[in-house]
Enzyme design. Structure first.
Site, PDB file in Angstrom:
ATOM      1  N   ASP A 188       0.877  -1.175   0.000  1.00  0.00           N
ATOM      2  CA  ASP A 188       0.000   0.000   0.000  1.00  0.00           C
ATOM      3  C   ASP A 188       0.910   1.219   0.000  1.00  0.00           C
ATOM      4  O   ASP A 188       1.647   1.439   0.971  1.00  0.00           O
ATOM      5  CB  ASP A 188      -0.902  -0.010   1.252  1.00  0.00           C
ATOM      6  CG  ASP A 188      -2.018   1.011   1.155  1.00  0.00           C
ATOM      7  OD1 ASP A 188      -1.735   2.163   0.764  1.00  0.00           O
ATOM      8  OD2 ASP A 188      -3.169   0.669   1.459  1.00  0.00           O
ATOM      9  N   ARG A 224     -12.855  -3.461  -7.508  1.00  0.00           N
ATOM     10  CA  ARG A 224     -13.576  -2.821  -8.604  1.00  0.00           C
ATOM     11  C   ARG A 224     -13.145  -3.470  -9.913  1.00  0.00           C
ATOM     12  O   ARG A 224     -11.972  -3.805 -10.081  1.00  0.00           O
ATOM     13  CB  ARG A 224     -13.260  -1.312  -8.673  1.00  0.00           C
ATOM     14  CG  ARG A 224     -14.008  -0.474  -7.639  1.00  0.00           C
ATOM     15  CD  ARG A 224     -15.494  -0.353  -7.987  1.00  0.00           C
ATOM     16  NE  ARG A 224     -16.251   0.420  -7.021  1.00  0.00           N
ATOM     17  CZ  ARG A 224     -17.003  -0.099  -6.037  1.00  0.00           C
ATOM     18  NH1 ARG A 224     -17.084  -1.394  -5.866  1.00  0.00           N
ATOM     19  NH2 ARG A 224     -17.697   0.680  -5.239  1.00  0.00           N
ATOM     20  N   HIS A 246     -21.050  -9.235  -7.902  1.00  0.00           N
ATOM     21  CA  HIS A 246     -20.804  -8.029  -7.095  1.00  0.00           C
ATOM     22  C   HIS A 246     -21.649  -8.032  -5.807  1.00  0.00           C
ATOM     23  O   HIS A 246     -22.468  -7.143  -5.588  1.00  0.00           O
ATOM     24  CB  HIS A 246     -21.071  -6.755  -7.910  1.00  0.00           C
ATOM     25  CG  HIS A 246     -20.350  -5.563  -7.365  1.00  0.00           C
ATOM     26  ND1 HIS A 246     -19.934  -4.525  -8.148  1.00  0.00           N
ATOM     27  CD2 HIS A 246     -19.960  -5.239  -6.096  1.00  0.00           C
ATOM     28  CE1 HIS A 246     -19.334  -3.604  -7.400  1.00  0.00           C
ATOM     29  NE2 HIS A 246     -19.341  -4.027  -6.138  1.00  0.00           N
ATOM     30  N   GLU A 279     -19.778  -4.176 -15.810  1.00  0.00           N
ATOM     31  CA  GLU A 279     -21.018  -4.507 -15.100  1.00  0.00           C
ATOM     32  C   GLU A 279     -22.136  -3.600 -15.596  1.00  0.00           C
ATOM     33  O   GLU A 279     -21.882  -2.430 -15.871  1.00  0.00           O
ATOM     34  CB  GLU A 279     -20.837  -4.299 -13.593  1.00  0.00           C
ATOM     35  CG  GLU A 279     -19.853  -5.285 -12.989  1.00  0.00           C
ATOM     36  CD  GLU A 279     -19.637  -5.053 -11.497  1.00  0.00           C
ATOM     37  OE1 GLU A 279     -20.541  -4.521 -10.836  1.00  0.00           O
ATOM     38  OE2 GLU A 279     -18.569  -5.416 -11.012  1.00  0.00           O
TER      39      GLU A 279
HETATM   40  P1  NAD Z   1     -10.042   1.780   1.820  1.00  0.00           P
HETATM   41  O1  NAD Z   1     -10.025   3.185   1.319  1.00  0.00           O
HETATM   42  O2  NAD Z   1     -10.216   1.550   3.270  1.00  0.00           O
HETATM   43  O3  NAD Z   1      -8.688   1.035   1.373  1.00  0.00           O
HETATM   44  C1  NAD Z   1      -8.141   1.158   0.094  1.00  0.00           C
HETATM   45  C2  NAD Z   1      -6.643   1.126   0.262  1.00  0.00           C
HETATM   46  O4  NAD Z   1      -6.038   1.093  -1.018  1.00  0.00           O
HETATM   47  C3  NAD Z   1      -6.090   2.359   0.983  1.00  0.00           C
HETATM   48  O5  NAD Z   1      -5.350   1.964   2.130  1.00  0.00           O
HETATM   49  C4  NAD Z   1      -5.198   3.014  -0.064  1.00  0.00           C
HETATM   50  O6  NAD Z   1      -4.053   3.604   0.518  1.00  0.00           O
HETATM   51  C5  NAD Z   1      -4.832   1.831  -0.916  1.00  0.00           C
HETATM   52  N1  NAD Z   1      -4.362   2.140  -2.239  1.00  0.00           N
HETATM   53  C6  NAD Z   1      -4.724   3.164  -3.050  1.00  0.00           C
HETATM   54  N2  NAD Z   1      -4.051   3.082  -4.211  1.00  0.00           N
HETATM   55  C7  NAD Z   1      -3.266   1.971  -4.138  1.00  0.00           C
HETATM   56  C8  NAD Z   1      -2.349   1.344  -5.006  1.00  0.00           C
HETATM   57  N3  NAD Z   1      -2.109   1.845  -6.221  1.00  0.00           N
HETATM   58  N4  NAD Z   1      -1.727   0.239  -4.601  1.00  0.00           N
HETATM   59  C9  NAD Z   1      -1.981  -0.306  -3.388  1.00  0.00           C
HETATM   60  N5  NAD Z   1      -2.827   0.251  -2.504  1.00  0.00           N
HETATM   61  C10 NAD Z   1      -3.469   1.369  -2.880  1.00  0.00           C
HETATM   62  O7  NAD Z   1     -11.149   1.031   0.973  1.00  0.00           O
HETATM   63  P2  NAD Z   1     -11.888  -0.334   1.353  1.00  0.00           P
HETATM   64  O8  NAD Z   1     -13.117  -0.018   2.130  1.00  0.00           O
HETATM   65  O9  NAD Z   1     -10.913  -1.288   1.899  1.00  0.00           O
HETATM   66  O10 NAD Z   1     -12.373  -0.773  -0.112  1.00  0.00           O
HETATM   67  C11 NAD Z   1     -11.445  -1.303  -1.048  1.00  0.00           C
HETATM   68  C12 NAD Z   1     -12.121  -1.512  -2.394  1.00  0.00           C
HETATM   69  O11 NAD Z   1     -13.198  -2.431  -2.251  1.00  0.00           O
HETATM   70  C13 NAD Z   1     -12.728  -0.254  -3.009  1.00  0.00           C
HETATM   71  O12 NAD Z   1     -12.480  -0.258  -4.406  1.00  0.00           O
HETATM   72  C14 NAD Z   1     -14.212  -0.429  -2.793  1.00  0.00           C
HETATM   73  O13 NAD Z   1     -14.967   0.267  -3.747  1.00  0.00           O
HETATM   74  C15 NAD Z   1     -14.335  -1.929  -2.934  1.00  0.00           C
HETATM   75  N6  NAD Z   1     -15.559  -2.505  -2.338  1.00  0.00           N
HETATM   76  C16 NAD Z   1     -16.137  -3.558  -2.987  1.00  0.00           C
HETATM   77  C17 NAD Z   1     -17.286  -4.126  -2.454  1.00  0.00           C
HETATM   78  C18 NAD Z   1     -17.948  -5.275  -3.153  1.00  0.00           C
HETATM   79  O14 NAD Z   1     -19.170  -5.410  -3.067  1.00  0.00           O
HETATM   80  N7  NAD Z   1     -17.213  -6.148  -3.803  1.00  0.00           N
HETATM   81  C19 NAD Z   1     -17.855  -3.627  -1.277  1.00  0.00           C
HETATM   82  C20 NAD Z   1     -17.212  -2.585  -0.613  1.00  0.00           C
HETATM   83  C21 NAD Z   1     -16.042  -2.030  -1.165  1.00  0.00           C
END
Ligand code: NAD
Length: 318
Positions: free
Chosen positions: A177, A246, A293, A275
């Site tokens: 990260d 995503r 999803h 999607e």
């Molecule tokens: P979060 O913001 O808590 O964590 C995301 C992390 O990614 C952060 O710590 C950030 O520093 C890091 N990051 C950003 N760019 C990066 C990179 N290039 N390389 C590595 N790390 C990087 O978010 P979260 O709540 O943990 O959600 C993560 C993902 O899951 C989001 O895309 C969110 O939309 C998705 N999500 C999906 C579902 C689903 O139904 N499948 C549900 C909720 C969230």
């Protein structure tokens, strides 16, 4: 009584909190093309959405009394944030409420592909009676998760929830990260209390090279996929990939190529580039476990989302 439109639904507990606070709550869906007029004609003070309803400049400027857009979940891609700011509309969301559910779905995909459940579940009803032994052979050679290295890309809320569960399973966990040098994880062990672990992050390349399983928990990248042919080339032969973040984080054409070559042994996908019309080759691939999803779609997460959203909306209106 002021009206709140929950256009993509809301958990009953969240609805009750809003009603107890003196609002009327409509959960009957208004079609996208009618939304701006509906907000104006009914003097809607807050619109609650998930990912389906789009909130554009048309909705945001339709009624001066519109105070809040509430997004159930994390992403705000379906809301025009600039226009919200210009129109003095507050946008709130519920980023933490679904982390546990998403992390559990990641493990479900991992357990699935490690024992060929995606194949068994598709084939057993069709050939289980006539070709049991053949099926048994094709679903053999599974692997255990204990002792394997899980690489987590993005150690935010979901990444951390996953790390804790994977450590509990006896996996080695590494993470990348760029914004977080280390995280403190507190693992609650039933009857034994908390065990604290510090996880230092490593480079992206180190995760690609060392991990047996790589799971992605990052925002949607702005400049194209994070993983395509170049990154696949750096991974271990037979790696497992899971994406419940995503669509577009992993290049889907490259993934199919890497599955064909054996570089990727299997994948678990909850999200897709296009999607709600995902690439067909991904859906029936024998080595991909797929879900539509549903990462945040558990009763517990939806209740937490509903309650948190209701409380934030009330706070923003008052
Ligand atoms: P979060 O913001 O808590 O964590 C995301 C992390 O990614 C952060 O710590 C950030 O520093 C890091 N990051 C950003 N760019 C990066 C990179 N290039 N390389 C590595 N790390 C990087 O978010 P979260 O709540 O943990 O959600 C993560 C993902 O899951 C989001 O895309 C969110 O939309 C998705 N999500 C999906 C579902 C689903 O139904 N499948 C549900 C909720 C969230």
């Amino acid at each position: 009584m002021a009206l709140i439109l929950a256009n993509d639904g809301i958990d009953s507990e969240g609805k009750r909190i809003l009603e107890d606070a003196g609002f009327r709550v409509q959960t009957d869906k208004v079609a996208q093309q009618d939304l701006a007029d509906f907000i104006k004609q009914n003097e809607v003070v807050a619109v609650l959405v998930r990912s389906a309803t789009q909130i554009t400049a048309a909705e945001l400027s339709s009624f001066g009394g519109l105070k809040v857009i509430g997004r159930a979940g994390v992403g705000l891609d379906n809301i025009d944030l600039k226009s919200a700011e210009a129109n003095g509309v507050t946008v709130v969301n519920t980023p933490a409420a679904s982390s546990q559910s998403v992390a559990e779905l990641v493990l479900a995909h991992l357990f699935t592909v490690s024992r060929f459940l995606q194949l068994s579940n598709r084939e057993m009803p069709v050939t289980g009676l006539t070709e049991f032994s053949k099926l048994k052979k094709s679903c053999s050679k599974g692997f255990e998760l204990q002792g394997k290295t899980l690489g987590i890309i993005g150690i935010g809320r979901i990444g951390q929830a996953l790390a804790k569960m994977a450590l509990g399973l006896g996996m080695k966990v590494i993470a990348h990260d760029p914004f977080i040098p280390e995280v403190g994880l507190s693992l609650s062990v039933h009857l034994f209390g908390d065990v604290d672990v510090v996880l230092k992050t490593v480079s992206f390349d180190d995760v690609l090279k060392e991990a047996d399983v790589i799971s992605f928990h990052v925002p949607k990248p702005k400049d194209g996929a994070m993983v395509s042919d170049t990154e696949f080339a750096k991974m271990k032969h037979g790696v497992i990939l899971i994406n419940a973040s995503r669509g577009g984080v992993i290049d889907e054409v490259s993934l199919l190529k890497a599955l064909d070559s054996g570089k990727v042994a299997a994948a678990g996908l909850d999200v897709f580039e296009n999607e709600p019309k995902p690439r067909a080759e991904l859906l029936d691939h024998p080595r991909i476990s797929v879900t539509p999803h549903i990462g945040a779609s558990t009763n517990e997460a939806q209740m937490r989302v509903g309650i948190e959203l209701a409380e934030k909306v009330i706070e923003a209106i008052r």
